[in-house]
Design an enzyme around this catalytic site. Structure first.
Site, PDB file in Angstrom:
ATOM      1  N   HIS A 157      38.544  51.083  21.859  1.00 27.31           N
ATOM      2  CA  HIS A 157      37.855  51.034  23.162  1.00 27.31           C
ATOM      3  C   HIS A 157      38.877  51.455  24.212  1.00 27.31           C
ATOM      4  CE1 HIS A 157      34.935  49.890  26.072  1.00 27.31           C
ATOM      5  NE2 HIS A 157      34.887  48.574  25.919  1.00 27.31           N
ATOM      6  N   HIS A 207      32.861  59.774  20.337  1.00 29.78           N
ATOM      7  CA  HIS A 207      32.218  58.768  21.173  1.00 29.78           C
ATOM      8  C   HIS A 207      31.019  58.173  20.454  1.00 29.78           C
ATOM      9  CE1 HIS A 207      30.464  56.786  24.642  1.00 29.78           C
ATOM     10  NE2 HIS A 207      31.691  56.798  25.105  1.00 29.78           N
ATOM     11  N   ASP A 223      39.336  59.047  27.677  1.00 21.65           N
ATOM     12  CA  ASP A 223      40.694  58.513  27.525  1.00 21.65           C
ATOM     13  C   ASP A 223      41.742  59.570  27.219  1.00 21.65           C
ATOM     14  OD1 ASP A 223      40.258  55.732  27.936  1.00 21.65           O
ATOM     15  OD2 ASP A 223      39.167  55.691  26.048  1.00 21.65           O
TER      16      ASP A 223
HETATM   17  C1  LIG Z   1      34.720  56.281  19.668  1.00 15.82           C
HETATM   18  C2  LIG Z   1      34.486  55.938  18.213  1.00 15.82           C
HETATM   19  C3  LIG Z   1      34.882  54.462  17.982  1.00 15.82           C
HETATM   20  C4  LIG Z   1      33.015  56.124  17.892  1.00 15.82           C
HETATM   21  O1  LIG Z   1      32.841  55.649  16.606  1.00 15.82           O
HETATM   22  P1  LIG Z   1      31.509  55.913  15.776  1.00 15.82           P
HETATM   23  O2  LIG Z   1      30.331  56.063  16.658  1.00 15.82           O
HETATM   24  O3  LIG Z   1      31.455  54.817  14.797  1.00 15.82           O
HETATM   25  O4  LIG Z   1      31.751  57.333  15.143  1.00 15.82           O
HETATM   26  P2  LIG Z   1      31.766  57.558  13.609  1.00 15.82           P
HETATM   27  O5  LIG Z   1      32.842  56.712  12.991  1.00 15.82           O
HETATM   28  O6  LIG Z   1      30.383  57.378  13.097  1.00 15.82           O
HETATM   29  O7  LIG Z   1      32.201  59.091  13.519  1.00 15.82           O
HETATM   30  C5  LIG Z   1      31.535  60.068  12.772  1.00 15.82           C
HETATM   31  C6  LIG Z   1      32.531  60.841  11.929  1.00 15.82           C
HETATM   32  O8  LIG Z   1      33.532  61.435  12.776  1.00 15.82           O
HETATM   33  C7  LIG Z   1      34.814  60.964  12.430  1.00 15.82           C
HETATM   34  N1  LIG Z   1      35.529  60.661  13.652  1.00 15.82           N
HETATM   35  C8  LIG Z   1      35.021  60.076  14.752  1.00 15.82           C
HETATM   36  N2  LIG Z   1      35.975  59.943  15.684  1.00 15.82           N
HETATM   37  C9  LIG Z   1      37.090  60.461  15.138  1.00 15.82           C
HETATM   38  C10 LIG Z   1      38.386  60.599  15.609  1.00 15.82           C
HETATM   39  N3  LIG Z   1      38.715  60.183  16.832  1.00 15.82           N
HETATM   40  N4  LIG Z   1      39.299  61.170  14.806  1.00 15.82           N
HETATM   41  C11 LIG Z   1      38.986  61.615  13.572  1.00 15.82           C
HETATM   42  N5  LIG Z   1      37.747  61.497  13.066  1.00 15.82           N
HETATM   43  C12 LIG Z   1      36.819  60.922  13.832  1.00 15.82           C
HETATM   44  C13 LIG Z   1      34.595  59.678  11.667  1.00 15.82           C
HETATM   45  O9  LIG Z   1      35.656  59.405  10.780  1.00 15.82           O
HETATM   46  C14 LIG Z   1      33.301  59.967  10.948  1.00 15.82           C
HETATM   47  O10 LIG Z   1      33.590  60.761   9.828  1.00 15.82           O
HETATM   48  P3  LIG Z   1      32.813  60.486   8.445  1.00 15.82           P
HETATM   49  O11 LIG Z   1      31.380  60.739   8.739  1.00 15.82           O
HETATM   50  O12 LIG Z   1      33.450  61.452   7.497  1.00 15.82           O
HETATM   51  O13 LIG Z   1      33.086  59.058   8.094  1.00 15.82           O
HETATM   52  C15 LIG Z   1      35.298  56.858  17.292  1.00 15.82           C
HETATM   53  O14 LIG Z   1      34.985  58.207  17.593  1.00 15.82           O
HETATM   54  C16 LIG Z   1      36.775  56.596  17.411  1.00 15.82           C
HETATM   55  O15 LIG Z   1      37.291  55.698  16.754  1.00 15.82           O
HETATM   56  N6  LIG Z   1      37.482  57.371  18.279  1.00 15.82           N
HETATM   57  C17 LIG Z   1      38.881  57.153  18.511  1.00 15.82           C
HETATM   58  C18 LIG Z   1      39.072  55.985  19.463  1.00 15.82           C
HETATM   59  C19 LIG Z   1      38.692  56.326  20.882  1.00 15.82           C
HETATM   60  O16 LIG Z   1      39.028  57.388  21.370  1.00 15.82           O
HETATM   61  N7  LIG Z   1      38.030  55.384  21.543  1.00 15.82           N
HETATM   62  C20 LIG Z   1      37.631  55.524  22.932  1.00 15.82           C
HETATM   63  C21 LIG Z   1      36.172  55.716  23.050  1.00 15.82           C
HETATM   64  S1  LIG Z   1      35.698  56.095  24.720  1.00 15.82           S
END
Ligand SMILES: CC(C)(COP(=O)(O)OP(=O)(O)OC[C@H]1O[C@@H](n2cnc3c(N)ncnc32)[C@H](O)[C@@H]1OP(=O)(O)O)[C@@H](O)C(=O)NCCC(=O)NCCS
Length: 376
Positions: free
Chosen positions: A222, A261, A312
């Site tokens: 987050h 996201h 971010d």
């Molecule tokens: C924001 C976040 C938590 C959203 O999570 P989510 O909705 O659960 O997204 P998902 O995990 O379903 O992502 C879909 C796919 O993209 C991949 N993915 C998503 N964000 C990624 C990232 N930042 N880096 C690498 N791969 C990523 C996931 O591993 C997943 O792959 P898979 O289908 O092979 O398992 C996630 O994108 C993340 O952890 N980002 C990094 C942290 C971040 O920047 N947070 C701030 C948010 S404003």
């Protein structure tokens, strides 16, 4: 821990968990808007204090209201002596988000919300005092200095920068902080806001709800993502080095902080604005390679994973260019988001029912409790 035999948690993705009139996130046609105003329009035409007023009072202020509001906030920056004393006991290696969480909680003891009709005053107090809490602790624990909260800076961003650097910020840095705080102010039912609403729905006090929100924002998935993104891009010296290392990280299926996201699918509308400011700051000062590295990471993530930077990611170079210590990135996010959190607490209270979802049970079926001696 996850049990691999269970389906991956839905994380409540796509579930409507309540109603709000505060913001839209990813709604077709309106992107991100605060009370009906496009966030990009607000970032171009207003100040963070106008946005804070919009979120907390429900309308944009006129010139007289804004003047009075700035004065009100300025008059609420002083730390109670007991809070200063407590901050002085917190070690320098504590994460500043934990300091803020403790500071907020202690404020709730010293200046209790005894009735909900005090909620607006308490919200403004937290908005005004959070920069004082962070910076007082930071200077005391790191430099053994007891700083004063007096500053002629009218805005919260300017005040934060002056306390931190112990000198007047430049016009450019004031301007960038203003935009940054606007972009971070509100984002519907994200994890920390939802935590605040759950707490508020029990009819708890506002400080408890904000303390819960701070603890929730802290995590790297987050708010903590801006600090993690900064760590990521700072380890490389050139865009080429960044690309090689990033490809290896992706190969290992590592998560790249600052990308993706939970709601937006194509782009984070806030990114365009903050990226422009990152570029501008890189052209205006030292270390242009930092921006070049960030841009290369962005390109590789698009090419390899079709993932986009969220708000971010480019905040990392922006804050670095303003010489803000990395551990203060997420606390700065709090200084802004406290407005959105409080608006949601007000909204929850205005039409409250305790938030209590149900879980699908996947544990063992009913069994008898064996006497202690018979258990293996
Ligand atoms: C924001 C976040 C938590 C959203 O999570 P989510 O909705 O659960 O997204 P998902 O995990 O379903 O992502 C879909 C796919 O993209 C991949 N993915 C998503 N964000 C990624 C990232 N930042 N880096 C690498 N791969 C990523 C996931 O591993 C997943 O792959 P898979 O289908 O092979 O398992 C996630 O994108 C993340 O952890 N980002 C990094 C942290 C971040 O920047 N947070 C701030 C948010 S404003």
């Amino acid at each position: 821990m996850n049990n691999p035999s269970h389906k991956r948690s839905s994380g409540l993705r796509g579930h409507i968990a309540g109603q709000t009139s505060i913001s839209t996130v990813g709604v077709r046609g309106s992107g991100l808007s605060y009370r009906g105003y496009d966030v990009i329009d607000l970032a171009h035409k207003s100040t963070f204090e106008e946005v804070a007023y919009l979120l907390l009072y429900g309308k944009l202020p006129n010139a007289t209201e804004l003047r009075a509001y700035l004065q009100t906030l300025k008059g609420m920056r002083q730390l109670p002596p007991e809070l200063k004393q407590a901050l002085e006991t917190i070690p320098a290696n504590t994460h500043p988000m934990d300091v803020l969480r403790t500071g907020c909680s202690l404020l709730g003891n010293l200046e209790r919300e005894t009735h909900f009709d005090q909620q607006l005053e308490k919200a403004n107090r937290m908005l005004a005092i959070f920069p004082s809490i962070i910076n007082y602790w930071y200077h005391f624990s790191h430099h053994q200095k007891r700083i004063q909260e007096n500053s002629t800076e009218a805005t919260i961003g300017g005040y934060f920068l002056e306390l931190l650097h112990r000198q007047k910020p430049s016009v450019l840095h004031r301007q960038v902080m203003n935009v940054s705080l606007i972009l971070y102010a509100e984002h519907e039912f994200n994890a920390s806001t939802f935590a605040a609403r759950v707490c508020a729905s029990t009819l708890s006090d506002i400080h408890s709800a904000i303390t819960a929100a701070i603890g929730t924002l802290r995590g790297p998935l987050h708010g903590g993502a801006n600090e993690a993104a900064s760590e990521l891009i700072s380890q490389w010296k050139t865009p080429e080095e960044a690309e090689t290392a990033l490809m290896e990280m992706l190969e290992r299926k590592e998560l790249i902080m600052g990308f993706g996201h939970a709601v937006y699918t194509d782009a984070d509308p806030r990114n365009v604005v903050i990226q422009q400011w990152a570029k501008h700051l890189s052209e205006a000062g030292a270390a242009p390679e930092l921006y070049a590295i960030a841009e290369r990471v962005d390109e590789v993530m698009k090419r390899e994973k079709n993932l986009f930077p969220n708000v971010d990611f480019y905040h990392a170079p922006v804050y670095q260019y303003m010489n803000i210590p990395r551990s203060l990135f997420t606390p700065l996010f709090v200084c802004s988001r406290v407005t959105g959190w409080c608006a949601h607490i007000f909204e929850q209270r205005s039409n409250n029912r305790i938030i209590r979802p149900k879980a699908a049970y996947v544990g063992p079926s009913l069994q008898k409790v064996l006497p202690l001696a018979e258990r293996i």
